[in-house]
Write an enzyme that holds these catalytic residues in place. Structure first.
Site, PDB file in Angstrom:
ATOM      1  N   LYS A  13      -0.013  67.516  25.042  1.00 15.00           N
ATOM      2  CA  LYS A  13      -1.240  68.494  24.739  1.00 15.00           C
ATOM      3  C   LYS A  13      -2.060  68.567  23.367  1.00 15.00           C
ATOM      4  O   LYS A  13      -3.273  68.637  23.618  1.00 15.00           O
ATOM      5  CB  LYS A  13       0.500  69.706  24.081  1.00 15.00           C
ATOM      6  N   ARG A  53       5.833  79.405  19.696  1.00 20.42           N
ATOM      7  CA  ARG A  53       7.140  79.090  20.277  1.00 20.42           C
ATOM      8  C   ARG A  53       8.052  79.734  20.576  1.00 20.42           C
ATOM      9  O   ARG A  53       9.215  79.355  20.869  1.00 20.42           O
ATOM     10  CB  ARG A  53       7.318  77.927  19.046  1.00 20.42           C
ATOM     11  N   ARG A  96       4.344  56.562  19.919  1.00 25.96           N
ATOM     12  CA  ARG A  96       2.918  57.365  19.636  1.00 25.96           C
ATOM     13  C   ARG A  96       2.903  56.828  18.091  1.00 25.96           C
ATOM     14  O   ARG A  96       3.191  56.662  17.264  1.00 25.96           O
ATOM     15  CB  ARG A  96       3.603  58.402  19.771  1.00 25.96           C
ATOM     16  N   ARG A 148       5.281  59.442  12.680  1.00 24.22           N
ATOM     17  CA  ARG A 148       5.355  61.190  12.206  1.00 24.22           C
ATOM     18  C   ARG A 148       6.970  61.150  11.726  1.00 24.22           C
ATOM     19  O   ARG A 148       7.770  60.320  12.205  1.00 24.22           O
ATOM     20  CB  ARG A 148       5.408  62.171  13.659  1.00 24.22           C
ATOM     21  N   ARG A 166      14.429  69.014  18.691  1.00 21.70           N
ATOM     22  CA  ARG A 166      12.735  69.495  18.778  1.00 21.70           C
ATOM     23  C   ARG A 166      12.883  69.605  20.581  1.00 21.70           C
ATOM     24  O   ARG A 166      12.699  70.500  20.378  1.00 21.70           O
ATOM     25  CB  ARG A 166      12.069  68.744  18.621  1.00 21.70           C
TER      26      ARG A 166
HETATM   27  P1  AP5 Z   1       1.298  64.241  22.669  1.00 17.49           P
HETATM   28  O1  AP5 Z   1      -0.154  64.155  23.019  1.00 17.49           O
HETATM   29  O2  AP5 Z   1       0.680  63.077  20.808  1.00 17.49           O
HETATM   30  O3  AP5 Z   1       1.903  65.349  22.818  1.00 17.49           O
HETATM   31  P2  AP5 Z   1       2.189  66.477  22.269  1.00 17.49           P
HETATM   32  O4  AP5 Z   1       2.143  67.159  24.001  1.00 17.49           O
HETATM   33  O5  AP5 Z   1       1.147  66.849  21.362  1.00 17.49           O
HETATM   34  O6  AP5 Z   1       3.437  66.394  21.659  1.00 17.49           O
HETATM   35  P3  AP5 Z   1       3.796  66.650  19.782  1.00 17.49           P
HETATM   36  O7  AP5 Z   1       5.035  65.810  19.538  1.00 17.49           O
HETATM   37  O8  AP5 Z   1       3.170  66.499  19.062  1.00 17.49           O
HETATM   38  O9  AP5 Z   1       4.522  68.182  20.597  1.00 17.49           O
HETATM   39  P4  AP5 Z   1       5.602  69.256  19.064  1.00 17.49           P
HETATM   40  O10 AP5 Z   1       5.572  70.432  20.161  1.00 17.49           O
HETATM   41  O11 AP5 Z   1       6.790  68.422  19.259  1.00 17.49           O
HETATM   42  O12 AP5 Z   1       4.921  68.508  17.981  1.00 17.49           O
HETATM   43  P5  AP5 Z   1       3.941  69.356  16.861  1.00 17.49           P
HETATM   44  O13 AP5 Z   1       2.741  68.955  15.880  1.00 17.49           O
HETATM   45  O14 AP5 Z   1       3.318  70.487  17.747  1.00 17.49           O
HETATM   46  O15 AP5 Z   1       1.994  63.164  23.821  1.00 17.49           O
HETATM   47  C1  AP5 Z   1       2.448  61.419  22.545  1.00 17.49           C
HETATM   48  C2  AP5 Z   1       2.595  60.028  23.371  1.00 17.49           C
HETATM   49  O16 AP5 Z   1       2.613  60.104  24.806  1.00 17.49           O
HETATM   50  C3  AP5 Z   1       1.637  60.138  22.852  1.00 17.49           C
HETATM   51  O17 AP5 Z   1       1.630  58.476  22.463  1.00 17.49           O
HETATM   52  C4  AP5 Z   1       0.362  60.031  23.325  1.00 17.49           C
HETATM   53  O18 AP5 Z   1      -0.354  59.033  23.839  1.00 17.49           O
HETATM   54  C5  AP5 Z   1       1.522  59.578  25.184  1.00 17.49           C
HETATM   55  N1  AP5 Z   1       1.618  60.338  25.710  1.00 17.49           N
HETATM   56  C6  AP5 Z   1       0.252  61.621  26.428  1.00 17.49           C
HETATM   57  N2  AP5 Z   1      -0.194  61.403  27.459  1.00 17.49           N
HETATM   58  C7  AP5 Z   1       0.276  60.833  28.470  1.00 17.49           C
HETATM   59  C8  AP5 Z   1       0.505  59.850  29.799  1.00 17.49           C
HETATM   60  N3  AP5 Z   1       0.169  61.100  30.304  1.00 17.49           N
HETATM   61  N4  AP5 Z   1       0.924  59.145  29.860  1.00 17.49           N
HETATM   62  C9  AP5 Z   1       1.652  58.102  29.209  1.00 17.49           C
HETATM   63  N5  AP5 Z   1       1.436  58.155  27.715  1.00 17.49           N
HETATM   64  C10 AP5 Z   1       1.092  59.579  27.335  1.00 17.49           C
HETATM   65  O19 AP5 Z   1       5.023  70.302  15.815  1.00 17.49           O
HETATM   66  C11 AP5 Z   1       5.629  69.666  14.897  1.00 17.49           C
HETATM   67  C12 AP5 Z   1       6.360  70.553  13.850  1.00 17.49           C
HETATM   68  O20 AP5 Z   1       5.735  71.449  13.256  1.00 17.49           O
HETATM   69  C13 AP5 Z   1       7.163  71.488  14.932  1.00 17.49           C
HETATM   70  O21 AP5 Z   1       8.375  70.427  15.935  1.00 17.49           O
HETATM   71  C14 AP5 Z   1       7.616  72.595  13.841  1.00 17.49           C
HETATM   72  O22 AP5 Z   1       8.182  72.161  12.518  1.00 17.49           O
HETATM   73  C15 AP5 Z   1       5.727  72.577  13.276  1.00 17.49           C
HETATM   74  N6  AP5 Z   1       5.284  73.995  13.506  1.00 17.49           N
HETATM   75  C16 AP5 Z   1       3.940  72.943  14.722  1.00 17.49           C
HETATM   76  N7  AP5 Z   1       3.926  74.633  15.635  1.00 17.49           N
HETATM   77  C17 AP5 Z   1       5.060  75.640  14.993  1.00 17.49           C
HETATM   78  C18 AP5 Z   1       4.757  77.293  15.808  1.00 17.49           C
HETATM   79  N8  AP5 Z   1       4.032  77.537  16.127  1.00 17.49           N
HETATM   80  N9  AP5 Z   1       5.788  77.772  14.547  1.00 17.49           N
HETATM   81  C19 AP5 Z   1       6.880  77.324  14.293  1.00 17.49           C
HETATM   82  N10 AP5 Z   1       6.611  75.619  13.440  1.00 17.49           N
HETATM   83  C20 AP5 Z   1       5.948  75.035  14.101  1.00 17.49           C
HETATM   84 MG    MG Z   2       1.503  67.446  19.560  1.00 13.26          MG
END
Ligand code: AP5
Ligand code: MG
Length: 208
Positions: free
Chosen positions: A14, A89, A123, A156, A167
């Protein structure tokens, strides 16, 4: 008007694809996790509250998150659209979002849990603005330094094995069912996230 949701499990790309799409469409990229992490770094009240949940891999309470996103997407820079990464979410959040605006696309980037675990381990994330790297698949030009803003790259706190497990479980229980909610409106575009970063990008780009 493009009001786009980026949807998918942890590590599906994402953040990676969102950075590209925001540049391509010239739209603001709103990453819930990045906003929380920014507050955590600054030590604000919101940051202190969010930290208690995020580092354990749990969702920040809906009331707080809904208010924060509502305020953010009603700002002037979202007038012609936005890209939302990480929201909604759960059903409560999806309903709140309906009260703020109309969504035009949901991009569902899908990968297996096994792939998620593999990717998250390697990552690295930019401290300043949340730019995303992978030690093997998308390394920075200079080790430990962000290509975009020269800030430090870190792992992170919620990328520990234990927090990631939680998660992913929450994603499957509470977030994934939203696909049905948006499918009823024909807004869902399924994208195979297990391709290379470039091939996923081709699929994403082809929708706009
Ligand atoms: P990356 O692009 O970083 O993946 P992502 O989908 O963004 O995954 P996240 O871990 O950031 O999602 P998340 O939802 O857990 O975290 P968020 O910050 O939103 O890619 C991952 C890795 O793979 C990278 O190293 C990248 O380079 C590599 N990669 C990407 N594509 C690839 C490919 N095609 N091939 C190979 N490698 C690849 O949320 C964090 C926390 O915040 C949540 O747990 C929660 O506590 C809180 N939070 C966020 N939103 C909410 C909400 N709406 N409500 C309540 N709490 C929330
Ligand atoms: Mg992300």
């Amino acid at each position: 008007m493009n009001n786009i949701l980026l949807f998918g499990p942890q590590g599906s790309g994402k953040g990676t694809q969102g950075e590209k799409l925001a540049e391509q469409l010239n739209l603001p990229l709103v990453v819930t996790g990045n906003i929380f992490r920014h507050h955590m770094q600054e030590g604000t009240e919101l940051g202190k509250l969010a930290k208690r949940f995020i580092n354990k891999g749990e969702l920040v309470p809906d009331e707080v998150t809904n208010r924060m996103i509502g305020e953010r997407i009603q700002r002037a820079d979202c007038e012609f659209g936005f890209i939302l990464d990480g929201y909604p979410r759960n059903l409560d959040q999806a309903k709140a979002l309906d009260g703020y605006t109309t969504i035009t696309h949901l991009l569902h980037i899908n990968i297996s849990d096994e792939e998620a675990v593999q990717r998250i381990g390697n990552r690295r994330t930019c401290v300043e603005n949340g730019h995303v790297y992978h030690l093997i698949y998308n390394p920075p030009k200079q080790e430990g330094v962000c290509d975009h803003d020269a800030s430090e790259l870190e792992q992170r706190a919620d990328d520990s094995e234990e927090a990631l497990k939680k998660r992913l479980a929450i994603y499957h229980d509470e977030t994934e069912p939203l696909l049905e909610f948006y499918n009823q409106r024909n807004l869902v575009h399924d994208i195979d996230g297990e391709q290379s970063i470039d091939d996923v990008w081709k699929d994403v780009k082809s929708l706009f």
